[in-house]
Scaffold this active site. Structure first.
Site, mmCIF file in Angstrom:
data_model
loop_
_atom_site.group_PDB
_atom_site.id
_atom_site.type_symbol
_atom_site.label_atom_id
_atom_site.label_comp_id
_atom_site.label_asym_id
_atom_site.label_seq_id
_atom_site.Cartn_x
_atom_site.Cartn_y
_atom_site.Cartn_z
ATOM 1 N N LYS A 188 3.401 -16.873 -25.749
ATOM 2 C CA LYS A 188 4.260 -17.671 -24.864
ATOM 3 C C LYS A 188 4.632 -18.999 -25.517
ATOM 4 C CE LYS A 188 3.839 -14.239 -22.060
ATOM 5 N NZ LYS A 188 2.917 -14.007 -20.979
HETATM 6 C C1 LIG Z 1 2.201 -13.166 -19.954
HETATM 7 C C2 LIG Z 1 2.684 -12.766 -18.616
HETATM 8 C C3 LIG Z 1 1.929 -12.955 -17.445
HETATM 9 C C4 LIG Z 1 0.550 -13.548 -17.423
HETATM 10 O O1 LIG Z 1 -0.238 -13.023 -18.365
HETATM 11 P P1 LIG Z 1 -1.626 -13.627 -18.851
HETATM 12 O O2 LIG Z 1 -1.827 -12.903 -20.145
HETATM 13 O O3 LIG Z 1 -2.634 -13.256 -17.815
HETATM 14 O O4 LIG Z 1 -1.524 -15.111 -19.025
HETATM 15 C C5 LIG Z 1 2.516 -12.633 -16.232
HETATM 16 N N1 LIG Z 1 3.772 -12.156 -16.157
HETATM 17 C C6 LIG Z 1 4.524 -11.968 -17.250
HETATM 18 C C7 LIG Z 1 5.926 -11.481 -17.088
HETATM 19 C C8 LIG Z 1 3.995 -12.231 -18.525
HETATM 20 O O5 LIG Z 1 4.755 -12.016 -19.605
#
Ligand SMILES: *Cc1c(COP(=O)(O)O)cnc(C)c1O
Length: 392
Positions: A188
């Protein structure tokens, strides 16, 4: 002449960690608190100020943060929550954790985000919340979703895991929904290793989220049913240990200082891709909604199997063969056995199906060099030629 194959895999996404990020973590390691200390609040304040929300509540990951948001919204058995099927599992699993029922609404064929008309049609007397997802970093149509939520008395929870730094109608993502979730997984925009946050303007949601991440306990004198002494706290609801550590928060706070630069670089790469691919027959470049300013978590290029022999599946194999870590985001959630066994079926989502057959994510992350970008461009071009001319 074809491009020679690169030696190492170029992933679709990757963190950028500098020496000052490392020093920020080291200084927490040398301090008194490595968890439940002051770095958490500092990080929360940075996020809230950046996105234009009053409060932010940090969690150990984005999925836990979404679980917290569903809890704070009061979702329980019998409640329906509308979301998109083209997303990561967490966007709908968070509803299941609370005993609620996810209801999928099909996507818009241009933006790949949940279609507000489809979402409106999916509302019933049991609907309690809507969870739009800002797929690839392009904000969902937040003006429409805000109005829909207000008019129908629904809680609006935005899954902004992809869209930290993005804006809609000139307003930052994080300032639109009742609760907005950001994730800090290494792919991210900024990372804490694992981590997540909910941004909100509501004091009530903030309090519920804070209790939820710490076993449902409170020390607030106004909320206690009695007080046995200065040691006293009460568990009034069932919560979890979903806390972020101070090590993670320090890393996140340091990374936040670079966010705008990261987003800028992602935009540059996206522009280079679109310029290179937009005129190649059979390739569909991402379209942007007029009000949306994406932060480009992903760059999804679609391969039309009617024009390009073998379509996406063959392009995937060809590009992987050239050491490009291309990916498919995402397998629509109703296709997962856990969901299909519970009655969800692909027939109801023709646009999501079309998208799923053709979508391919190309590498895009701030640390990519111009040579990396050029390698992707050449590889995609050569693959398009290969798929387009084979049967001629
Ligand atoms: C990354 C992501 C999350 C949350 O993921 P974590 O790995 O738990 O931080 C939730 N929704 C989307 C669309 C994602 O890409």
């Amino acid at each position: 002449m074809t491009t020679s194959k690169r030696e190492t895999l170029l992933p679709y996404g990757k963190q950028s960690i500098d020496e000052d990020d490392i020093q920020a973590v080291v200084s927490v390691l040398r301090s008194d608190y490595i968890t439940q200390g002051p770095a958490i609040e500092r990080f929360e304040r940075k996020i809230a100020d950046y996105v234009g929300a009053k409060y932010a509540v940090a969690f150990c990951n984005g999925t836990a943060a979404l679980h917290g948001a569903c809890y704070a919204a009061g979702i329980g058995p019998g409640d329906e929550v509308i979301t998109t099927p083209v997303t990561f599992l967490a966007s709908s699993n968070c509803v299941l954790y609370q005993g609620g029922t996810p209801v999928f609404a099909d996507i818009d064929p241009d933006t790949y985000n949940m279609d507000p008309d489809a979402a409106e049609k999916a509302i019933t007397s049991r609907t309690k919340a809507i969870i739009p997802v800002d797929l690839t970093g392009q904000p969902a149509e937040m003006e429409r979703f805000s109005m829909l939520a207000r008019d129908r008395g629904l809680v609006l929870i935005e899954d902004a895991a992809h869209s930290l730094g993005a804006s809609y109608a000139g307003r930052k993502v994080g300032a639109w929904a009742d609760m907005t979730m950001f994730s800090f997984h290494p792919v991210k925009h900024v990372t804490t290793g694992e981590g997540g946050v909910i941004a909100t303007d509501s004091e009530e949601y903030r309090d519920r989220l804070q209790a939820f991440r710490s076993h449902g306990t409170t020390r607030d004198p106004e909320k206690l049913t009695r007080c046995d002494g200065p040691w006293y706290y009460e568990m009034q609801e069932l919560g979890y240990n979903y806390r972020m550590t101070d090590l993670q928060a320090a890393l996140g706070a340091s990374q936040m200082g670079k966010l705008d630069r990261f987003v800028e670089r992602r935009r540059e790469i996206a522009q280079a891709y679109t310029a290179a691919f937009r005129d190649i027959p059979g390739l569909i470049v991402p379209k942007q909604h007029a009000a949306a300013e994406s932060s480009w978590h992903l760059y999804v290029l679609r391969w039309d199997g009617e024009v390009l022999e073998g379509g996406r599946d063959r392009a995937f194999a060809e590009l992987r063969d050239r050491n490009l870590g291309v990916q498919v985001h995402y397998i629509p959630i109703y296709r997962q056995p856990y969901y299909s066994e519970r009655g969800y079926s692909e027939q109801a989502y023709p646009e999501s199906e079309r998208y799923y057959r053709t979508a391919l994510s190309l590498p895009i992350f701030p640390a990519m060099s111009n040579d990396d970008v050029e390698y992707v461009v050449r590889s995609v071009r050569e693959t398009a030629v290969l798929l387009g001319t084979l049967d001629k």
